[in-house]
Design a protein around this motif. Structure first.
Motif, PDB file in Angstrom:
ATOM      1  N   ASP A   1       9.729   1.345 -14.905  1.00  0.00           N
ATOM      2  CA  ASP A   1       8.950   2.107 -13.920  1.00  0.00           C
ATOM      3  C   ASP A   1       7.621   1.413 -13.616  1.00  0.00           C
ATOM      4  O   ASP A   1       7.208   1.320 -12.457  1.00  0.00           O
ATOM      5  CB  ASP A   1       8.677   3.535 -14.402  1.00  0.00           C
ATOM      6  CG  ASP A   1       9.922   4.411 -14.375  1.00  0.00           C
ATOM      7  OD1 ASP A   1      10.943   4.002 -13.769  1.00  0.00           O
ATOM      8  OD2 ASP A   1       9.865   5.510 -14.971  1.00  0.00           O
ATOM      9  N   ILE A   2       6.954   0.939 -14.659  1.00  0.00           N
ATOM     10  CA  ILE A   2       5.679   0.242 -14.479  1.00  0.00           C
ATOM     11  C   ILE A   2       5.892  -1.031 -13.662  1.00  0.00           C
ATOM     12  O   ILE A   2       5.146  -1.315 -12.727  1.00  0.00           O
ATOM     13  CB  ILE A   2       5.034  -0.105 -15.844  1.00  0.00           C
ATOM     14  CG1 ILE A   2       4.652   1.159 -16.591  1.00  0.00           C
ATOM     15  CG2 ILE A   2       3.825  -1.024 -15.669  1.00  0.00           C
ATOM     16  CD1 ILE A   2       3.546   1.970 -15.963  1.00  0.00           C
ATOM     17  N   ALA A   3       6.914  -1.808 -14.012  1.00  0.00           N
ATOM     18  CA  ALA A   3       7.188  -3.058 -13.294  1.00  0.00           C
ATOM     19  C   ALA A   3       7.482  -2.793 -11.821  1.00  0.00           C
ATOM     20  O   ALA A   3       6.971  -3.496 -10.934  1.00  0.00           O
ATOM     21  CB  ALA A   3       8.347  -3.799 -13.950  1.00  0.00           C
ATOM     22  N   SER A   4       8.280  -1.769 -11.537  1.00  0.00           N
ATOM     23  CA  SER A   4       8.585  -1.411 -10.149  1.00  0.00           C
ATOM     24  C   SER A   4       7.340  -0.985  -9.389  1.00  0.00           C
ATOM     25  O   SER A   4       7.146  -1.349  -8.229  1.00  0.00           O
ATOM     26  CB  SER A   4       9.614  -0.275 -10.097  1.00  0.00           C
ATOM     27  OG  SER A   4      10.855  -0.726 -10.563  1.00  0.00           O
ATOM     28  N   LYS A   5       6.489  -0.223 -10.042  1.00  0.00           N
ATOM     29  CA  LYS A   5       5.240   0.237  -9.416  1.00  0.00           C
ATOM     30  C   LYS A   5       4.334  -0.956  -9.105  1.00  0.00           C
ATOM     31  O   LYS A   5       3.732  -1.018  -8.026  1.00  0.00           O
ATOM     32  CB  LYS A   5       4.527   1.232 -10.336  1.00  0.00           C
ATOM     33  CG  LYS A   5       3.333   1.869  -9.746  1.00  0.00           C
ATOM     34  CD  LYS A   5       3.723   2.905  -8.727  1.00  0.00           C
ATOM     35  CE  LYS A   5       2.507   3.719  -8.315  1.00  0.00           C
ATOM     36  NZ  LYS A   5       2.762   4.553  -7.168  1.00  0.00           N
ATOM     37  N   VAL A   6       4.245  -1.911 -10.027  1.00  0.00           N
ATOM     38  CA  VAL A   6       3.456  -3.120  -9.787  1.00  0.00           C
ATOM     39  C   VAL A   6       4.008  -3.852  -8.563  1.00  0.00           C
ATOM     40  O   VAL A   6       3.254  -4.247  -7.666  1.00  0.00           O
ATOM     41  CB  VAL A   6       3.441  -4.049 -11.029  1.00  0.00           C
ATOM     42  CG1 VAL A   6       2.880  -5.419 -10.692  1.00  0.00           C
ATOM     43  CG2 VAL A   6       2.640  -3.402 -12.164  1.00  0.00           C
ATOM     44  N   GLN A   7       5.315  -4.035  -8.514  1.00  0.00           N
ATOM     45  CA  GLN A   7       5.937  -4.729  -7.376  1.00  0.00           C
ATOM     46  C   GLN A   7       5.630  -4.023  -6.061  1.00  0.00           C
ATOM     47  O   GLN A   7       5.210  -4.657  -5.084  1.00  0.00           O
ATOM     48  CB  GLN A   7       7.451  -4.826  -7.570  1.00  0.00           C
ATOM     49  CG  GLN A   7       7.861  -5.793  -8.654  1.00  0.00           C
ATOM     50  CD  GLN A   7       9.347  -5.726  -8.965  1.00  0.00           C
ATOM     51  OE1 GLN A   7       9.944  -4.666  -8.971  1.00  0.00           O
ATOM     52  NE2 GLN A   7       9.928  -6.893  -9.217  1.00  0.00           N
ATOM     53  N   GLU A   8       5.838  -2.719  -6.016  1.00  0.00           N
ATOM     54  CA  GLU A   8       5.626  -1.947  -4.788  1.00  0.00           C
ATOM     55  C   GLU A   8       4.177  -1.988  -4.329  1.00  0.00           C
ATOM     56  O   GLU A   8       3.889  -2.264  -3.154  1.00  0.00           O
ATOM     57  CB  GLU A   8       6.035  -0.484  -5.005  1.00  0.00           C
ATOM     58  CG  GLU A   8       7.513  -0.275  -5.213  1.00  0.00           C
ATOM     59  CD  GLU A   8       7.836   1.123  -5.728  1.00  0.00           C
ATOM     60  OE1 GLU A   8       6.958   2.030  -5.683  1.00  0.00           O
ATOM     61  OE2 GLU A   8       8.967   1.317  -6.203  1.00  0.00           O
ATOM     62  N   GLU A   9       3.261  -1.712  -5.249  1.00  0.00           N
ATOM     63  CA  GLU A   9       1.845  -1.618  -4.891  1.00  0.00           C
ATOM     64  C   GLU A   9       1.259  -2.971  -4.486  1.00  0.00           C
ATOM     65  O   GLU A   9       0.476  -3.047  -3.534  1.00  0.00           O
ATOM     66  CB  GLU A   9       1.041  -1.011  -6.047  1.00  0.00           C
ATOM     67  CG  GLU A   9       1.417   0.421  -6.373  1.00  0.00           C
ATOM     68  CD  GLU A   9       1.118   1.398  -5.249  1.00  0.00           C
ATOM     69  OE1 GLU A   9       0.100   1.218  -4.552  1.00  0.00           O
ATOM     70  OE2 GLU A   9       1.916   2.332  -5.057  1.00  0.00           O
ATOM     71  N   VAL A  10       1.631  -4.031  -5.201  1.00  0.00           N
ATOM     72  CA  VAL A  10       1.124  -5.361  -4.867  1.00  0.00           C
ATOM     73  C   VAL A  10       1.672  -5.809  -3.508  1.00  0.00           C
ATOM     74  O   VAL A  10       0.936  -6.353  -2.684  1.00  0.00           O
ATOM     75  CB  VAL A  10       1.448  -6.387  -5.975  1.00  0.00           C
ATOM     76  CG1 VAL A  10       1.174  -7.816  -5.525  1.00  0.00           C
ATOM     77  CG2 VAL A  10       0.643  -6.068  -7.228  1.00  0.00           C
ATOM     78  N   LYS A  11       2.939  -5.554  -3.259  1.00  0.00           N
ATOM     79  CA  LYS A  11       3.541  -5.923  -1.969  1.00  0.00           C
ATOM     80  C   LYS A  11       2.792  -5.257  -0.815  1.00  0.00           C
ATOM     81  O   LYS A  11       2.409  -5.908   0.150  1.00  0.00           O
ATOM     82  CB  LYS A  11       5.016  -5.540  -1.940  1.00  0.00           C
ATOM     83  CG  LYS A  11       5.731  -5.877  -0.628  1.00  0.00           C
ATOM     84  CD  LYS A  11       7.203  -5.531  -0.724  1.00  0.00           C
ATOM     85  CE  LYS A  11       8.023  -5.713   0.501  1.00  0.00           C
ATOM     86  NZ  LYS A  11       7.727  -6.719   1.442  1.00  0.00           N
ATOM     87  N   ILE A  12       2.576  -3.968  -0.926  1.00  0.00           N
ATOM     88  CA  ILE A  12       1.874  -3.220   0.125  1.00  0.00           C
ATOM     89  C   ILE A  12       0.461  -3.764   0.317  1.00  0.00           C
ATOM     90  O   ILE A  12       0.024  -4.027   1.440  1.00  0.00           O
ATOM     91  CB  ILE A  12       1.853  -1.707  -0.203  1.00  0.00           C
ATOM     92  CG1 ILE A  12       3.261  -1.122  -0.092  1.00  0.00           C
ATOM     93  CG2 ILE A  12       0.870  -0.958   0.700  1.00  0.00           C
ATOM     94  CD1 ILE A  12       3.401   0.276  -0.694  1.00  0.00           C
TER      95      ILE A  12
END
Length: 118
Positions: free
Chosen positions: A82-93
């Motif tokens: 969950d943390i890794a996915s959140k990092v990916q999503e937030e950094v991409k945006i």
């Protein structure tokens, strides 16, 4: 260097360190991430006085799309995927909105789990 864009008035260059800074500030806001881990090379560069040395790696492909690799330390008790996915999503945006650079991949490397300091 970084990604270049041509405009009517000239060229705009966004250095990789700017992208790393955007990613760093974004990651600091994510609950469960303790820090961005530094590798030996980054730690050595900081000892030599290079203050903008970042453990976040940015590479561009021939189409100008970026691949970002981020080493993080996660707080014990949080769900790692969950943390890794959140990092990916937030950094991409954050990067795409701030720079208009397209992100191809964001690789999150969980380096360590740490208990929060009490």
């Amino acid at each position: 260097m970084g990604e270049n864009t041509k405009t009517e008035l000239g060229e705009i260059k966004i250095h990789k360190s700017v992208i790393a800074s955007i990613a760093t500030e974004t990651i600091r806001q994510i609950p469960g991430v303790i820090k961005i881990d530094k590798d030996l090379k980054t730690s050595f560069l900081e000892l030599l006085g290079k203050k903008d040395a970042s453990a976040i790696k940015i590479e561009f492909d021939k189409n100008g799309e970026a691949t970002i690799t981020i080493p993080v330390v996660v707080k014990y008790g949080y769900n790692i995927p969950d943390i890794a996915s959140k990092v990916q999503e937030e950094v991409k945006i954050a990067v795409e909105n701030s720079t208009s650079i397209l992100i191809k991949d964001i690789n999150v490397n969980i380096q360590e789990i740490e208990r929060a300091e009490t």
